[in-house]
Design an enzyme around this catalytic site. Structure first.
Site, PDB file in Angstrom:
ATOM      1  N   GLY A  85       9.561  18.601  71.063  1.00  0.00           N
ATOM      2  CA  GLY A  85       8.374  18.638  70.217  1.00  0.00           C
ATOM      3  C   GLY A  85       7.365  17.582  70.654  1.00  0.00           C
TER       4      GLY A  85
ATOM      5  N   LYS B 249      17.531  22.771  72.814  1.00  0.00           N
ATOM      6  CA  LYS B 249      18.651  23.596  72.353  1.00  0.00           C
ATOM      7  C   LYS B 249      18.377  25.091  72.468  1.00  0.00           C
ATOM      8  CE  LYS B 249      19.392  23.742  67.822  1.00  0.00           C
ATOM      9  NZ  LYS B 249      19.579  23.295  66.417  1.00  0.00           N
TER      10      LYS B 249
ATOM     11  N   GLY C  27      -2.984  20.535  61.343  1.00  0.00           N
ATOM     12  CA  GLY C  27      -3.724  19.752  62.319  1.00  0.00           C
ATOM     13  C   GLY C  27      -3.185  18.350  62.475  1.00  0.00           C
TER      14      GLY C  27
ATOM     15  N   GLU D 231      -7.324  17.934  53.816  1.00  0.00           N
ATOM     16  CA  GLU D 231      -6.124  18.424  53.162  1.00  0.00           C
ATOM     17  C   GLU D 231      -5.783  17.529  51.982  1.00  0.00           C
ATOM     18  OE1 GLU D 231      -3.165  18.739  56.226  1.00  0.00           O
ATOM     19  OE2 GLU D 231      -4.093  20.504  57.117  1.00  0.00           O
TER      20      GLU D 231
ATOM     21  N   ASP E  59      20.176  18.088  63.989  1.00  0.00           N
ATOM     22  CA  ASP E  59      21.189  17.712  64.979  1.00  0.00           C
ATOM     23  C   ASP E  59      21.136  16.225  65.352  1.00  0.00           C
ATOM     24  OD1 ASP E  59      21.852  20.470  65.106  1.00  0.00           O
ATOM     25  OD2 ASP E  59      20.232  20.787  66.535  1.00  0.00           O
TER      26      ASP E  59
ATOM     27  N   HIS F 261       6.898  22.074  51.069  1.00  0.00           N
ATOM     28  CA  HIS F 261       5.515  22.537  51.190  1.00  0.00           C
ATOM     29  C   HIS F 261       5.233  23.458  50.016  1.00  0.00           C
ATOM     30  CE1 HIS F 261       1.804  24.170  52.734  1.00  0.00           C
ATOM     31  NE2 HIS F 261       1.825  23.249  53.678  1.00  0.00           N
TER      32      HIS F 261
ATOM     33  N   ARG G 286       1.171  16.830  48.227  1.00  0.00           N
ATOM     34  CA  ARG G 286       2.053  17.988  48.290  1.00  0.00           C
ATOM     35  C   ARG G 286       3.165  17.966  47.257  1.00  0.00           C
ATOM     36  NH1 ARG G 286       2.764  18.689  54.855  1.00  0.00           N
ATOM     37  NH2 ARG G 286       0.798  19.801  55.189  1.00  0.00           N
TER      38      ARG G 286
ATOM     39  N   HIS H 145      10.127  21.611  53.894  1.00  0.00           N
ATOM     40  CA  HIS H 145       9.155  21.539  54.973  1.00  0.00           C
ATOM     41  C   HIS H 145       9.363  20.350  55.910  1.00  0.00           C
ATOM     42  CE1 HIS H 145       5.384  22.303  56.982  1.00  0.00           C
ATOM     43  NE2 HIS H 145       4.838  21.164  56.585  1.00  0.00           N
TER      44      HIS H 145
ATOM     45  N   ARG I  67       5.083  12.254  52.616  1.00  0.00           N
ATOM     46  CA  ARG I  67       4.210  12.293  53.786  1.00  0.00           C
ATOM     47  C   ARG I  67       2.819  12.795  53.422  1.00  0.00           C
ATOM     48  NH1 ARG I  67       2.921  16.389  57.850  1.00  0.00           N
ATOM     49  NH2 ARG I  67       4.133  17.861  56.615  1.00  0.00           N
TER      50      ARG I  67
END
Length: 562
Positions: free
Chosen positions: A40, A61, A75, A141, A241, A262, A308, A369, A404
């Site tokens: 990622g 993986k 974003g 947001e 993992d 979320h 959120r 999420h 977050r």
């Protein structure tokens, strides 16, 4: 309490009986200067920079592009506009974090973020443009006081992933796709006098062989664990993992009770894990109940732009109050042209499911999420285990605190992936000779022949986590979850030791370990704070906020790297 083992675990919501046949391929030993687990934004950001200083191996993986990052819609939050400021972004992040953010981590992320974003643009990332002096469209947001979210329409993660993968490939990074990390290799288990992480054992899921990957600097960038819940926005790879491996090896983990749900996942029988971005509410979307009533004002004066956790709990409360299956996000007042221009992927996906968001409100439900806790790290990525670094969602830097702030996650991956390179270079410079690593020993394990056990335990873990350790919790529900998970982990351990490892058992094992860690952290927190909301302890506790730190499953008063 949390037993250590060395093998398999479940899949992802589909039937786990899809692992290719195990072959007797000879084990191989790979050695590099830097080893990264995960592809990622954080892992690739690290790998790209580290490639300037030595050989880099990256384990994936599944395919190298199958990551949580690739599915991120909203974003990257960064201070780019002239009317914005670092202080405002810091303040918004601290407010969302409900008193548990580490302010030094927040300031590092916010102040270094714009430079990392500009580097991404220089690498070729294409973000949505407009006619402002900045030249890029910024959206807003929930929880943000300014428009500061840079995006590539509603497929930002895909563009970030593409850009970094191409750059890392050009830089000579070596990718090992379909290689599932099993466990960290610890020097103490090889007879070394001092503990350090020396690499990982990994299963080649295409061929069946288990190979060793050795490096003086091992970086966990394996993402989150959304698949521990029945309903999630995460892809199938998000089974925790790296978090489970680090915990089994003895690294400190923290704040895993803070699971961000979320507020808006598409509610449709044929839709799987499709996120309806936070940006839709930022652009004026209105949440309505089945009767068509806009309900958010009853729960928070910020309405749809509340953080959120507030929005997710509000939807959950509204659904329970009325007995409805879902809520509805109304975008119809914004017009088709605006929606198609700003949210092309979401628009076309909804149409594929028979929902024209320009005409009909979108049915939505909350879904797991993001994991705000993780493996404890300092500001350079060091964990409590020498030789092991962690970056991205698998890490707990203190940036997110108890909740977050939207779109801070891609920013964190860019910033801390870049920062960890310095620490990794120090590890390689000081490593000396690494211990000799023996081949993976399967013992008397035989080929698996009872996949129904894996599927049953997989489904049961996810369902009990959703019902007992979800958006709203109680001590009684947590105790029930703990008892059942203890039994399940015992069953999984027995299966793990008896059969040759495959991807399904590896994922199941990790999912079970992470589920128990989430429950253990939640049981330690005797208050409601941020994303951890319990009817047994309403309101925040007395005294200063504290982190929930565990080592090998037991509370640790102070284990955070400093």
């Amino acid at each position: 309490m949390f037993a250590c083992s060395n093998g398999p675990a479940g899949n992802s919501g589909h039937s786990p009986m899809n692992t290719p046949p195990l072959l007797s391929l000879p084990p191989m030993r790979h050695q590099h200067d830097f080893l990264v687990v995960g592809t990622g934004v954080a892992g690739l950001s690290f790998a790209l920079q580290a490639a300037r200083h030595g050989s880099v191996a990256v384990l994936s993986k599944r395919g190298r592009g199958e990551t949580n990052t690739a599915y991120a819609q909203g974003g990257i939050a960064a201070v780019l506009a002239p009317q914005d400021s670092f202080d405002q972004h810091v303040r918004d992040t601290l407010t969302a974090g409900a008193g548990l953010c580490r302010e030094d981590a927040v300031r590092v992320t916010v102040t270094e973020g714009p430079a990392r974003v500009r580097e991404l643009i220089e690498l070729g990332a294409e973000f949505t443009r407009d006619a402002t002096p900045l030249g890029y469209h910024l959206t807003r947001e929930g929880g943000h006081s300014q428009r500061r979210v840079l995006h590539a329409a509603d497929m930002t993660g895909r563009e970030v992933e593409r850009t970094l993968l191409e750059a890392a490939t050009r830089a000579g990074v070596q990718f090992f796709e379909e290689h599932h990390a099993i466990d960290l290799i610890l020097a103490s288990r090889l007879g070394a006098p001092e503990e350090r992480v020396a690499g990982v054992y990994a299963l080649d899921t295409r061929g069946g062989g288990v190979h060793s990957f050795v490096a003086p600097a091992v970086v966990l960038a394996s993402g989150g664990a959304g698949k521990v819940y029945t309903y999630t926005t995460n892809p199938d790879v998000a089974t925790g993992d790296g978090l489970a491996m680090a915990h089994r090896a003895g690294a400190a983990v923290a704040n895993l009770e803070f699971i961000q749900f979320h507020p808006t996942c598409l509610y449709h029988p044929q839709a799987k894990n499709f996120l309806i971005s936070e940006a839709l509410r930022g652009e004026g979307g209105i949440l309505r109940n089945k009767a068509g009533e806009a309900f958010m004002e009853r729960y928070d004066p910020r309405r749809e732009l509340a953080p959120r956790d507030v929005v997710a709990r509000s939807i959950d409360s509204e659904l329970k109050r009325r007995g409805d299956d879902c809520a509805y996000l109304d975008m119809t007042h914004l017009g088709k042209a605006f929606l198609v221009e700003h949210f092309p992927h979401i628009y076309t996906t909804c149409v594929a499911f028979g929902i024209d968001m320009a005409v009909t409100p979108i049915p939505v439900v909350p879904a797991a999420h993001y994991v705000c806790g993780g493996v404890c790290t300092d500001l350079a990525g060091h964990t409590t285990l020498p030789g092991l670094l962690a970056v991205g969602e698998v890490a707990c830097t203190g940036l997110h605190g108890a909740n977050r702030l939207a779109s801070n996650s891609l920013l964190e991956g860019l910033v801390f992936g870049h920062r960890a390179v310095g620490a990794a270079r120090e590890l390689t410079a000081a490593s000396g000779k690494l211990p000799s690593v023996p081949d993976w020993d399967p013992g008397r394990a035989v080929a698996p022949d009872e996949g129904v056990i894996v599927k049953q335990n997989w489904d049961e873990i996810r369902q009990l986590m959703w019902n007992y350790v979800g958006i709203v919790r109680t001590d009684r529900r947590l105790a029930r979850a703990q008892r059942r998970l203890d039994n399940l982990v015992g069953e999984i351990q027995e299966y793990y030791w008896g059969y040759l490892v495959d991807r399904d058992v590896l994922e199941l094992r990790n999912l079970a370990d992470v589920a128990r860690l989430i429950v253990a952290c939640a049981q330690e927190r005797k208050e409601s704070r941020g994303l951890h909301y319990t009817l047994s302890w309403t309101g925040q506790g007395p005294g200063p906020p504290r982190d929930t730190v565990l080592v090998r499953g037991k509370p640790a008063p102070s284990a955070w790297p400093r």
